[in-house]
Design a protein around this motif. Sequence first.
Motif, short mmCIF file in Angstrom:
data_model
loop_
_atom_site.label_atom_id
_atom_site.label_comp_id
_atom_site.label_asym_id
_atom_site.label_seq_id
_atom_site.Cartn_x
_atom_site.Cartn_y
_atom_site.Cartn_z
N LYS A 16 0.77 -1.24 0.03
CA LYS A 16 -0.08 -0.21 0.01
C LYS A 16 0.85 1.29 -0.05
CE LYS A 16 -4.24 -1.53 1.80
NZ LYS A 16 -4.32 -2.77 2.33
N LYS A 17 1.98 1.18 0.37
CA LYS A 17 3.03 2.31 0.27
C LYS A 17 4.16 2.06 -0.58
CE LYS A 17 1.73 4.53 4.43
NZ LYS A 17 2.06 5.00 5.81
N VAL A 18 4.58 3.00 -1.43
CA VAL A 18 5.93 2.81 -2.40
C VAL A 18 6.61 4.10 -1.92
CG1 VAL A 18 6.76 2.66 -4.56
CG2 VAL A 18 4.69 1.31 -4.07
N SER B 130 8.39 14.06 -0.93
CA SER B 130 6.80 14.58 -0.80
C SER B 130 6.03 13.48 -0.92
CB SER B 130 6.67 15.73 -1.94
OG SER B 130 5.50 16.05 -2.34
N LYS B 131 4.74 13.53 -0.58
CA LYS B 131 3.68 12.93 -0.97
C LYS B 131 3.20 13.18 -2.27
CE LYS B 131 0.46 13.97 2.30
NZ LYS B 131 -0.51 13.76 3.05
N PHE C 224 12.58 11.20 4.90
CA PHE C 224 11.92 10.49 3.93
C PHE C 224 11.02 9.32 4.50
CE2 PHE C 224 11.07 8.03 -0.33
CZ PHE C 224 10.01 8.76 -0.76
N ALA C 225 11.63 8.56 5.43
CA ALA C 225 10.90 7.39 6.47
C ALA C 225 10.07 8.12 7.24
CB ALA C 225 12.25 6.98 7.33
N HIS C 226 10.32 9.18 7.85
CA HIS C 226 9.20 10.06 8.62
C HIS C 226 7.98 10.49 7.74
CE1 HIS C 226 7.79 12.77 11.79
NE2 HIS C 226 7.43 13.18 10.83
N THR C 227 8.27 10.62 6.42
CA THR C 227 7.18 11.18 5.54
C THR C 227 6.29 10.01 5.16
OG1 THR C 227 8.60 12.97 4.79
CG2 THR C 227 6.51 12.23 3.34
N ILE C 228 6.86 8.64 4.94
CA ILE C 228 6.21 7.62 4.60
C ILE C 228 5.54 7.22 5.74
CG2 ILE C 228 6.54 5.36 3.79
CD1 ILE C 228 9.02 6.23 2.08
#
Lengths: 91, 417
Positions: free
Chosen positions: B232-234, B352-353, B380-384
């Motif tokens: 569900k997340k890439v 970014s998203k 980026f890990a935080h953002t994901i």
Amino acid sequence: MFLINCPYCGERDQHEFKAGGEAHIERPKQPTELSDDEWAEYLFMRKNIKGVQFERWNHAHGCRKWFNMVRDTSNDEIKLIYKMGEKPPSE
Amino acid sequence: MKNKYSIFSLIKNAFSHHENWQKAWKDPQPKKEYDVVIVGGGGHGLATAYYLAKKHNLKNIAVVEKGWIGGGNTGRNTTIIRSNYLWDASAGLYDHALKIWEGLSQELNYNVMFSQRGVMNLAHNLQDVRDLKRRTHANRLNGIDAVYLNTEEVKKFCPIINTSQDIRYPVLGGTLQRRAGTARHDAVAWGYARGADEMGVDIIQNCEVQGIKRNGDAVEGLETTKGFIKTKKVGVVAAGHSSVIANMAGLRLPLESKPLQALVSEPVKPIIDTVVMSNAVHAYVSQSDKGELVIGAGTDDYVSYSQKGSHQIVEGTLNAILELYPIFSRMRMLRQWGGIVDICPDASPILSKTTVQGLYFNCGWGTGGFKATPGSGDLFAHTIANDEPHKLNAAFNLNRFVSGDLVDEHGAAAVAH
């Protein structure tokens, strides 16, 4: 990609040319009507294709004229060169 | 559990002729489903996976890499690390990375050979002098160590520079960031890979992404050369190939991918103990631990994925190097190569998203992404994990190209483009 066939001057060294980015991006006809999203699309978003791409080039250190180029960006092979204002080939 | 690297493990393994070292990471086949899949096994991608597992307690993570890890721009860059950027947003981003670099070898138990030998940026005309002074002041306001040097101080710091005022582009001054320096690029990828592997991340090499499956506005999974992977997340960290991946999801990015070249000389005795960069004449040089001069050139102005650049770019760079360092006139160059860098219109990255739910991009680092590797992975890990950016990368969203709130760092990017 070392020789570029300028449609006005013939084959010249690549050194004489300046790349001008993606071709056939049309300036919006009604700039005042454009939304921010449409402006972003026009100004910044690019296809940046790996493969055959349409580009504008300028013979900066020669006749200084602009022209279009079809080029394979995966191996830098030039497929076709045609003048400004001419319709892009369909293939 | 990974064995700890130390002087004792080195001695112990010497007795078995270094043939029994534990594998640093496994070589797994992809599972059917992951919570997060990172596309791209370079430094940034591996760091992202590492921090996802370490700080966000995610266990089911994969990194898919079309070649081998660290084989792309991670292995092709000139390894310069600094944080002397102009704007507050950039200073926050790059100095966050620099702070992690300072403790990275200990954290990873892997020697990334981080060497704070200083980075000096030269000024060659009055505008350079003004810009660099302004940048120095901005840096200091942001808590980044930076000093401005006059010509004599430049000469004192790096005696082999030709500071004659009769050359075409004389040295009028420069800035110095002493905390800046270099690191060993391969070690960064390998250290993060080892750390991520230990926490259960699957690092899947020779696995190229061929398509992104969407269900309406959300990601469902990836089509790869090793089959379909449900997720569900890439997080896409594909550097020069970011636009290619974006096209698979029907997105367009404000990127152009261009060749950036570098070269190294034959190895010689220590001659330059810092990094010197010159934006105006477009040349930068440092010396590797093996003794090779590492020289960075500029980008070509056309889009290309061919990993080759033009001859005149290298010629121009070497002209500048020879004028600034006449002592190198008889050096022979060993290797020359090109990498494909994804350049944003404002020379700042995108973390970014996107408009597709579960699809995140970390790209646009252009000519200077290596320095940010640990910070980029962390943010980026935080953002994901949170589906929201960290405050340090909030400014580096995709929407800035719509709002106009750009982070223009062309002056600090060091490679003019």
